[in-house]
Structures are given as structure tokens and as C-alpha cells.
Design a protein around this motif. Sequence first.
Motif, PDB file in Angstrom:
ATOM      1  N   ARG A  45      -0.922 -12.222  -1.232  1.00  0.00           N
ATOM      2  CA  ARG A  45      -0.620 -10.995  -2.392  1.00  0.00           C
ATOM      3  C   ARG A  45      -1.592 -10.023  -1.868  1.00  0.00           C
ATOM      4  O   ARG A  45      -1.278  -8.717  -1.809  1.00  0.00           O
ATOM      5  N   LEU A  46      -2.728 -10.665  -1.634  1.00  0.00           N
ATOM      6  CA  LEU A  46      -3.844  -9.759  -1.440  1.00  0.00           C
ATOM      7  C   LEU A  46      -3.570  -8.867   0.032  1.00  0.00           C
ATOM      8  O   LEU A  46      -3.972  -7.762   0.193  1.00  0.00           O
ATOM      9  N   LEU A  47      -3.193  -9.718   1.074  1.00  0.00           N
ATOM     10  CA  LEU A  47      -2.942  -8.973   2.433  1.00  0.00           C
ATOM     11  C   LEU A  47      -1.633  -8.144   2.260  1.00  0.00           C
ATOM     12  O   LEU A  47      -1.628  -6.989   2.853  1.00  0.00           O
ATOM     13  N   GLN A  52       0.015  -2.533   2.381  1.00  0.00           N
ATOM     14  CA  GLN A  52       0.555  -1.296   1.582  1.00  0.00           C
ATOM     15  C   GLN A  52      -0.416  -0.267   1.367  1.00  0.00           C
ATOM     16  O   GLN A  52       0.021   0.918   1.575  1.00  0.00           O
ATOM     17  N   ARG A  53      -1.604  -0.181   1.142  1.00  0.00           N
ATOM     18  CA  ARG A  53      -2.572   0.577   0.945  1.00  0.00           C
ATOM     19  C   ARG A  53      -2.791   1.330   2.266  1.00  0.00           C
ATOM     20  O   ARG A  53      -2.985   2.555   2.165  1.00  0.00           O
ATOM     21  N   GLN A  54      -2.822   0.610   3.412  1.00  0.00           N
ATOM     22  CA  GLN A  54      -3.185   1.229   4.528  1.00  0.00           C
ATOM     23  C   GLN A  54      -1.750   2.005   5.017  1.00  0.00           C
ATOM     24  O   GLN A  54      -2.123   2.992   5.615  1.00  0.00           O
ATOM     25  N   SER A  55      -0.685   1.698   4.806  1.00  0.00           N
ATOM     26  CA  SER A  55       0.529   2.288   5.066  1.00  0.00           C
ATOM     27  C   SER A  55       0.396   3.767   4.112  1.00  0.00           C
ATOM     28  O   SER A  55       0.709   4.862   4.635  1.00  0.00           O
ATOM     29  N   ARG A  56       0.161   3.527   2.862  1.00  0.00           N
ATOM     30  CA  ARG A  56      -0.002   4.696   2.341  1.00  0.00           C
ATOM     31  C   ARG A  56      -1.020   5.925   2.549  1.00  0.00           C
ATOM     32  O   ARG A  56      -0.749   6.963   2.778  1.00  0.00           O
ATOM     33  N   ARG A  58      -2.071   6.239   5.790  1.00  0.00           N
ATOM     34  CA  ARG A  58      -1.442   6.652   6.978  1.00  0.00           C
ATOM     35  C   ARG A  58      -0.397   7.897   6.729  1.00  0.00           C
ATOM     36  O   ARG A  58      -0.679   8.836   7.409  1.00  0.00           O
ATOM     37  N   ARG A  59       0.375   7.515   5.527  1.00  0.00           N
ATOM     38  CA  ARG A  59       1.408   8.559   5.422  1.00  0.00           C
ATOM     39  C   ARG A  59       0.610   9.871   4.762  1.00  0.00           C
ATOM     40  O   ARG A  59       0.910  10.889   5.033  1.00  0.00           O
ATOM     41  N   ILE A  60      -0.518   9.683   4.078  1.00  0.00           N
ATOM     42  CA  ILE A  60      -0.921  10.736   3.737  1.00  0.00           C
ATOM     43  C   ILE A  60      -1.898  11.569   4.719  1.00  0.00           C
ATOM     44  O   ILE A  60      -1.739  12.926   4.602  1.00  0.00           O
ATOM     45  N   ARG A  61      -2.335  10.824   5.565  1.00  0.00           N
ATOM     46  CA  ARG A  61      -2.988  11.445   6.550  1.00  0.00           C
ATOM     47  C   ARG A  61      -2.208  12.097   7.567  1.00  0.00           C
ATOM     48  O   ARG A  61      -2.419  13.290   7.973  1.00  0.00           O
TER      49      ARG A  61
END
Length: 77
Positions: A45-47, A52-56, A58-61
Motif C-alpha cells: 500500500r505504501l509503495l 501515485q504521488r510521484q506520478s502526480r 510529474r504531471r504537475i511539473r
Amino acid sequence: MTPAFASWHDFFAMGGYAFYVWLAVILTLIPLSALVLHTLVQRRRLLAQIRQRQSRERRIRAAKSKKAASEAAGDPM
């Protein structure tokens, strides 16, 4: 050195205390198994949350750099 038990039957009988011995073994193994299972589920779950956070991020950047590039080119969005 002599073996503690003469046969497998004697081993499983535990000198007449089999019920208590095997009950203690079971009551130890069940919580340990549950702990290992819980740890594996939490890790998975943590991974997933980290991915998910890293993907978000990247999309914001990518959206910010695309917006900056379009503003530099003079194209209003």
C-alpha cells in the motif's frame, strides 16, 4: 548424546503435554503470521501511494513547464 524422543509419536505426544505445547505453538505462530501478512500489505500500500504521488508530481511539473513554454511563445492558454 541421546535423542529426547524415541519416536515421532513420542515427539508429537510431548510426554503427555501435547495439548498445551501445540496450543502454545499455534497461539504463537498465528499472531506472527498475521504480523508478517499485515507488514506485506502495508508495504504494498505504501509503495502504491509513493508511485501515485510521484506520478502526480510529474504531471504537475509537466503542466507547469508546458504553461511556461506557451507563455514564452506568446500563446495565451
